[in-house]
Design a protein around this motif. Sequence first.
Motif, PDB file in Angstrom:
ATOM      1  N   SER A   1       4.392   5.215 -10.865  1.00 59.46           N
ATOM      2  CA  SER A   1       3.488   6.070 -11.067  1.00 59.46           C
ATOM      3  C   SER A   1       3.064   6.781  -9.661  1.00 59.46           C
ATOM      4  CB  SER A   1       2.495   5.346 -11.792  1.00 59.46           C
ATOM      5  OG  SER A   1       1.130   6.260 -12.052  1.00 59.46           O
ATOM      6  N   THR A   2       2.862   6.059  -8.823  1.00 65.91           N
ATOM      7  CA  THR A   2       2.374   6.688  -7.375  1.00 65.91           C
ATOM      8  C   THR A   2       3.395   7.572  -6.999  1.00 65.91           C
ATOM      9  OG1 THR A   2       1.262   4.574  -6.937  1.00 65.91           O
ATOM     10  CG2 THR A   2       1.814   6.014  -5.042  1.00 65.91           C
ATOM     11  N   LEU A   3       4.830   7.253  -7.010  1.00 69.18           N
ATOM     12  CA  LEU A   3       5.839   8.168  -6.382  1.00 69.18           C
ATOM     13  C   LEU A   3       6.081   9.219  -7.052  1.00 69.18           C
ATOM     14  CD1 LEU A   3       8.282   5.389  -4.913  1.00 69.18           C
ATOM     15  CD2 LEU A   3       6.323   6.592  -3.905  1.00 69.18           C
TER      16      LEU A   3
ATOM     17  N   TRP B   1      13.612  -0.546  -3.604  1.00 71.39           N
ATOM     18  CA  TRP B   1      12.517  -1.244  -3.910  1.00 71.39           C
ATOM     19  C   TRP B   1      13.033  -2.611  -4.640  1.00 71.39           C
ATOM     20  CZ3 TRP B   1       9.463  -3.725  -7.533  1.00 71.39           C
ATOM     21  CH2 TRP B   1       8.463  -4.218  -7.370  1.00 71.39           C
ATOM     22  N   PRO B   2      12.305  -3.822  -4.152  1.00 71.18           N
ATOM     23  CA  PRO B   2      11.442  -3.882  -3.120  1.00 71.18           C
ATOM     24  C   PRO B   2      11.851  -4.574  -1.790  1.00 71.18           C
ATOM     25  CG  PRO B   2      11.516  -6.060  -4.500  1.00 71.18           C
ATOM     26  CD  PRO B   2      12.568  -4.896  -4.990  1.00 71.18           C
TER      27      PRO B   2
ATOM     28  N   ASP C   1       0.957  -1.170   0.112  1.00 69.68           N
ATOM     29  CA  ASP C   1       0.031   0.071   0.053  1.00 69.68           C
ATOM     30  C   ASP C   1       0.737   1.161  -0.008  1.00 69.68           C
ATOM     31  OD1 ASP C   1      -2.616  -1.459   0.168  1.00 69.68           O
ATOM     32  OD2 ASP C   1      -2.062  -1.856   2.189  1.00 69.68           O
ATOM     33  N   THR C   2       1.568   1.596  -1.073  1.00 75.67           N
ATOM     34  CA  THR C   2       2.435   2.356  -1.119  1.00 75.67           C
ATOM     35  C   THR C   2       1.590   3.988  -1.223  1.00 75.67           C
ATOM     36  OG1 THR C   2       3.818   1.442  -2.807  1.00 75.67           O
ATOM     37  CG2 THR C   2       4.190   3.755  -2.666  1.00 75.67           C
TER      38      THR C   2
ATOM     39  N   ASP D   1       7.300   3.085   0.499  1.00 77.05           N
ATOM     40  CA  ASP D   1       8.117   4.045  -0.444  1.00 77.05           C
ATOM     41  C   ASP D   1       7.979   5.391  -0.479  1.00 77.05           C
ATOM     42  OD1 ASP D   1      10.263   2.070  -1.806  1.00 77.05           O
ATOM     43  OD2 ASP D   1       8.305   0.811  -1.581  1.00 77.05           O
ATOM     44  N   GLY D   2       6.787   5.693   0.077  1.00 78.54           N
ATOM     45  CA  GLY D   2       6.003   7.097   0.051  1.00 78.54           C
ATOM     46  C   GLY D   2       6.750   7.902   1.067  1.00 78.54           C
ATOM     47  N   ASP D   3       7.105   7.181   2.341  1.00 78.23           N
ATOM     48  CA  ASP D   3       7.655   7.751   3.427  1.00 78.23           C
ATOM     49  C   ASP D   3       9.300   8.127   2.886  1.00 78.23           C
ATOM     50  OD1 ASP D   3       5.640   7.749   5.097  1.00 78.23           O
ATOM     51  OD2 ASP D   3       6.195   5.891   5.950  1.00 78.23           O
TER      52      ASP D   3
END
Length: 297
Positions: A64-66, A249-250, A15-16, A261-263
């Motif tokens: 994409s999320t990051l 990652w990972p 759950d990034t 990874d968002g942190d």
Amino acid sequence: MPLSGIPVCMAPDPDTKTPDYQPPPGACDAHCHIFGPGAVYPYAPGRSYTPPDAPLSRFKALQSTLGLTRAVLVNASCHGTDNTVILDAIAESGGSYRGVANVGQSVSDDEFARLNDGGIRGIRFNFVRHLGGTPDMDVFHDLVERIAPLGWHVVLHFDAVDLLEFGDMLRSLPVPFIIDHMGRVPTSDGLDQKPFEILLETARMDNCWIKICGAERISSAGPPFTDAVPFARAALETAPDRTLWGTDWPHPNIAKHMPNDGDLVDLIPLYTSDAVLQRKVLVDNPHRLYGFTDQPE
């Protein structure tokens, strides 16, 4: 642990978080891995660990999320010297990815040429004890000499104590070299610890690059790993033109706290609040070292 006796790694956080920090266009994750899927890209029989599959599709979703668009894919030891998994990913990237390979002594000149054509720009050696320890140094020096005409570099994965032993070797390398994960220096030993002093001294060399990744590896405080910030700042201040950033990652072989990874992305503005320096670390430095052929958005 499976019946084979090979340890299985923890899986990455599924759950990034979307980070608060927005990287500049063309930002690069300069240290990450693709694992499998094992049914397509088998893991090496003699590996020291087995990772959960972390295929290219999941990595693309992560980027994409990051808010990242470029990457340097480091072929990890679990795939041995078969670099197919990252070569295929680079081929699909349209110039947005480059790679660092694992090679053995028997690698031919033709294979080096094939790897170069496939987007490989360096080779990596593990000195870390749980991954096999110090490589055969005759083989090491032979391969370093052979990559020099290609304009490649060598990536070195050390434990902190190894920086004391191999300082003279680092000063004599004929190619650019990168020290992974801030030398894995434990934050609990402070900024004045001898291995970190040697790391910063080495970082002043014109052919030394430092990766300010691995905050989760060196942290003693745990998430969100802000005790690693002074170490990254010091490295960045020492070699702003030769510093790279990555997620890892990972996150293979994490023993305690699997990071989100968002942190890790949100640590970047704590490393430096200077937007020009952020762009240098995330865009300009990796572009200069790896020569990406895509254009930043």
